[in-house]
Design a protein around this motif. Structure first.
Motif, PDB file in Angstrom:
ATOM      1  N   TRP A 172       0.816  -1.218   0.000  1.00  0.00           N
ATOM      2  CA  TRP A 172       0.000   0.000   0.000  1.00  0.00           C
ATOM      3  C   TRP A 172       0.847   1.265   0.000  1.00  0.00           C
ATOM      4  CZ3 TRP A 172       0.734   3.376   3.993  1.00  0.00           C
ATOM      5  CH2 TRP A 172       1.236   2.869   5.195  1.00  0.00           C
ATOM      6  N   GLN A 173       2.093   1.187   0.435  1.00  0.00           N
ATOM      7  CA  GLN A 173       2.899   2.387   0.649  1.00  0.00           C
ATOM      8  C   GLN A 173       3.080   3.220  -0.626  1.00  0.00           C
ATOM      9  OE1 GLN A 173       4.335   3.239   3.910  1.00  0.00           O
ATOM     10  NE2 GLN A 173       4.355   5.188   2.846  1.00  0.00           N
TER      11      GLN A 173
ATOM     12  N   GLU B   6       0.394  10.649  -5.945  1.00  0.00           N
ATOM     13  CA  GLU B   6      -0.595  11.730  -6.044  1.00  0.00           C
ATOM     14  C   GLU B   6      -1.993  11.168  -6.258  1.00  0.00           C
ATOM     15  OE1 GLU B   6       0.117  15.106  -5.724  1.00  0.00           O
ATOM     16  OE2 GLU B   6       2.053  14.323  -5.085  1.00  0.00           O
ATOM     17  N   GLU B   7      -2.071   9.912  -6.654  1.00  0.00           N
ATOM     18  CA  GLU B   7      -3.335   9.253  -6.958  1.00  0.00           C
ATOM     19  C   GLU B   7      -4.122   9.024  -5.666  1.00  0.00           C
ATOM     20  OE1 GLU B   7      -6.027   8.218  -9.482  1.00  0.00           O
ATOM     21  OE2 GLU B   7      -4.043   8.728 -10.249  1.00  0.00           O
ATOM     22  N   ALA B   8      -5.399   9.364  -5.675  1.00  0.00           N
ATOM     23  CA  ALA B   8      -6.220   9.218  -4.470  1.00  0.00           C
ATOM     24  C   ALA B   8      -6.827   7.830  -4.334  1.00  0.00           C
ATOM     25  CB  ALA B   8      -7.337  10.263  -4.478  1.00  0.00           C
ATOM     26  N   ALA B   9      -6.864   7.081  -5.413  1.00  0.00           N
ATOM     27  CA  ALA B   9      -7.571   5.800  -5.424  1.00  0.00           C
ATOM     28  C   ALA B   9      -6.967   4.795  -4.445  1.00  0.00           C
ATOM     29  CB  ALA B   9      -7.568   5.213  -6.831  1.00  0.00           C
ATOM     30  N   ILE B  10      -7.848   4.023  -3.850  1.00  0.00           N
ATOM     31  CA  ILE B  10      -7.417   2.933  -2.978  1.00  0.00           C
ATOM     32  C   ILE B  10      -6.738   1.880  -3.866  1.00  0.00           C
ATOM     33  CG2 ILE B  10      -9.549   1.553  -3.123  1.00  0.00           C
ATOM     34  CD1 ILE B  10      -9.323   1.374   0.018  1.00  0.00           C
ATOM     35  N   PRO B  11      -5.730   1.160  -3.360  1.00  0.00           N
ATOM     36  CA  PRO B  11      -5.081   0.148  -4.204  1.00  0.00           C
ATOM     37  C   PRO B  11      -6.093  -0.833  -4.811  1.00  0.00           C
ATOM     38  CG  PRO B  11      -3.799   0.502  -2.218  1.00  0.00           C
ATOM     39  CD  PRO B  11      -5.082   1.274  -2.048  1.00  0.00           C
ATOM     40  N   GLU B  12      -5.898  -1.122  -6.080  1.00  0.00           N
ATOM     41  CA  GLU B  12      -6.863  -1.931  -6.829  1.00  0.00           C
ATOM     42  C   GLU B  12      -7.155  -3.291  -6.201  1.00  0.00           C
ATOM     43  OE1 GLU B  12      -7.850  -3.350 -11.381  1.00  0.00           O
ATOM     44  OE2 GLU B  12      -5.894  -2.478 -10.954  1.00  0.00           O
TER      45      GLU B  12
ATOM     46  N   PHE C  60      -2.264   7.223   8.462  1.00  0.00           N
ATOM     47  CA  PHE C  60      -1.174   7.953   9.112  1.00  0.00           C
ATOM     48  C   PHE C  60      -0.653   7.123  10.289  1.00  0.00           C
ATOM     49  CE2 PHE C  60      -2.592  11.988   7.073  1.00  0.00           C
ATOM     50  CZ  PHE C  60      -1.356  12.389   6.602  1.00  0.00           C
ATOM     51  N   PHE C  61      -1.495   6.272  10.841  1.00  0.00           N
ATOM     52  CA  PHE C  61      -1.092   5.328  11.886  1.00  0.00           C
ATOM     53  C   PHE C  61      -1.220   3.944  11.274  1.00  0.00           C
ATOM     54  CE2 PHE C  61      -2.451   9.057  14.216  1.00  0.00           C
ATOM     55  CZ  PHE C  61      -1.425   9.211  15.128  1.00  0.00           C
ATOM     56  N   ASP C  62      -0.083   3.268  11.081  1.00  0.00           N
ATOM     57  CA  ASP C  62      -0.087   2.035  10.303  1.00  0.00           C
ATOM     58  C   ASP C  62       0.511   0.848  11.058  1.00  0.00           C
ATOM     59  OD1 ASP C  62       2.572   2.730  10.374  1.00  0.00           O
ATOM     60  OD2 ASP C  62       2.855   2.746   8.207  1.00  0.00           O
ATOM     61  N   ASP C  63       0.328   0.819  12.366  1.00  0.00           N
ATOM     62  CA  ASP C  63       0.930  -0.253  13.161  1.00  0.00           C
ATOM     63  C   ASP C  63      -0.028  -1.435  13.334  1.00  0.00           C
ATOM     64  OD1 ASP C  63      -0.646   1.459  14.601  1.00  0.00           O
ATOM     65  OD2 ASP C  63       0.653   1.533  16.358  1.00  0.00           O
ATOM     66  N   GLY C  64      -0.464  -1.981  12.205  1.00  0.00           N
ATOM     67  CA  GLY C  64      -1.283  -3.189  12.231  1.00  0.00           C
ATOM     68  C   GLY C  64      -2.774  -2.994  12.336  1.00  0.00           C
ATOM     69  N   PRO C  65      -3.327  -1.858  11.908  1.00  0.00           N
ATOM     70  CA  PRO C  65      -4.776  -1.715  12.012  1.00  0.00           C
ATOM     71  C   PRO C  65      -5.507  -2.682  11.082  1.00  0.00           C
ATOM     72  CG  PRO C  65      -3.877   0.094  10.725  1.00  0.00           C
ATOM     73  CD  PRO C  65      -2.711  -0.686  11.282  1.00  0.00           C
ATOM     74  N   LEU C  66      -6.717  -3.033  11.490  1.00  0.00           N
ATOM     75  CA  LEU C  66      -7.568  -3.920  10.711  1.00  0.00           C
ATOM     76  C   LEU C  66      -8.816  -3.167  10.275  1.00  0.00           C
ATOM     77  CD1 LEU C  66      -6.874  -6.425  13.339  1.00  0.00           C
ATOM     78  CD2 LEU C  66      -7.074  -7.352  11.065  1.00  0.00           C
TER      79      LEU C  66
ATOM     80  N   GLN D 299       3.096  -1.994   9.029  1.00  0.00           N
ATOM     81  CA  GLN D 299       4.070  -0.901   8.976  1.00  0.00           C
ATOM     82  C   GLN D 299       5.092  -1.091   7.869  1.00  0.00           C
ATOM     83  OE1 GLN D 299       5.336  -0.688  13.174  1.00  0.00           O
ATOM     84  NE2 GLN D 299       4.959   1.499  12.996  1.00  0.00           N
ATOM     85  N   SER D 300       5.240  -2.295   7.385  1.00  0.00           N
ATOM     86  CA  SER D 300       6.188  -2.592   6.312  1.00  0.00           C
ATOM     87  C   SER D 300       5.749  -1.968   4.989  1.00  0.00           C
ATOM     88  CB  SER D 300       6.301  -4.111   6.132  1.00  0.00           C
ATOM     89  OG  SER D 300       5.041  -4.634   5.708  1.00  0.00           O
ATOM     90  N   GLY D 301       4.535  -1.391   4.955  1.00  0.00           N
ATOM     91  CA  GLY D 301       4.010  -0.845   3.709  1.00  0.00           C
ATOM     92  C   GLY D 301       3.195  -1.884   2.952  1.00  0.00           C
ATOM     93  N   GLN D 302       2.968  -3.014   3.583  1.00  0.00           N
ATOM     94  CA  GLN D 302       2.156  -4.057   2.964  1.00  0.00           C
ATOM     95  C   GLN D 302       0.800  -4.135   3.655  1.00  0.00           C
ATOM     96  OE1 GLN D 302       4.970  -7.366   3.561  1.00  0.00           O
ATOM     97  NE2 GLN D 302       5.137  -7.454   1.329  1.00  0.00           N
ATOM     98  N   TYR D 303      -0.112  -4.814   3.007  1.00  0.00           N
ATOM     99  CA  TYR D 303      -1.376  -5.137   3.648  1.00  0.00           C
ATOM    100  C   TYR D 303      -1.733  -6.562   3.288  1.00  0.00           C
ATOM    101  CZ  TYR D 303      -3.397  -4.054  -0.945  1.00  0.00           C
ATOM    102  OH  TYR D 303      -3.676  -4.021  -2.284  1.00  0.00           O
TER     103      TYR D 303
END
Length: 159
Positions: A76-77, A83-89, A129-135, A149-153
């Motif tokens: 997701w990072q 600049e793109e607002a879209a959520i990852p496909e 902005f807070f990415d420490d494992g939210p679900l 936090q690794s930038g993955q989901y």
């Protein structure tokens, strides 16, 4: 206002929805409802874990700790930084919820925000902005997303 919600203006992380580079409309702000600590705890205990207080503590008996709960891991990072607002496909393809579906963005046991799916999709960068494992879950749906936090989901399903 009931004791279920905290007014957004009083929410300690309200700045994430007031960031000048990621503006949130007043209409969407009205639908972003931080839960009180008690209400957050009830949501977390019911749908996330009755044993763990945050993602790093997930263990035996927690659905989110099971490898079988997660089908794909994506990044997701780069989308967040763009600049793109879209959520990852892949998220848009994995989640087929109605726009008005109630969702909970669960940072940890005492930090949960209730909103609607369409509001989350429009403002997903603010939530992260807070990415420490939210679900992200929806009480009436099985699909789930965990942001790392690794930038993955991870895309998966609640057991």
């Amino acid at each position: 206002m009931s004791d279920t919600y905290i007014p957004l203006e009083q929410y300690k992380r309200k700045w994430i929805f007031n960031h000048k580079d990621l503006p949130v409309t007043d209409e969407d702000k009205a639908l972003i409802k931080p839960l009180s600590q008690k209400a957050s705890m009830e949501v977390w205990n019911k749908w996330i874990s009755s044993k763990s207080s945050y993602a790093e503590q997930f263990g035996k008996g927690d659905w989110a700790a099971k490898d079988s709960a997660w089908s794909d891991t994506e990044h997701w990072q780069s989308a967040w930084d763009s600049e793109e607002a879209a959520i990852p496909e892949p998220i848009a393809l994995h989640i087929d919820w109605q726009d008005a579906a109630k969702v909970y963005f669960c940072y940890e046991k005492y930090q949960v925000i209730e909103t609607r799916w369409d509001v989350f999709v429009r403002n997903w960068k603010c939530f992260l902005f807070f990415d420490d494992g939210p679900l992200l879950i929806s009480p009436k749906q099985k699909q789930a997303i965990m942001f790392l936090q690794s930038g993955q989901y991870k895309l998966g399903s609640r057991g």
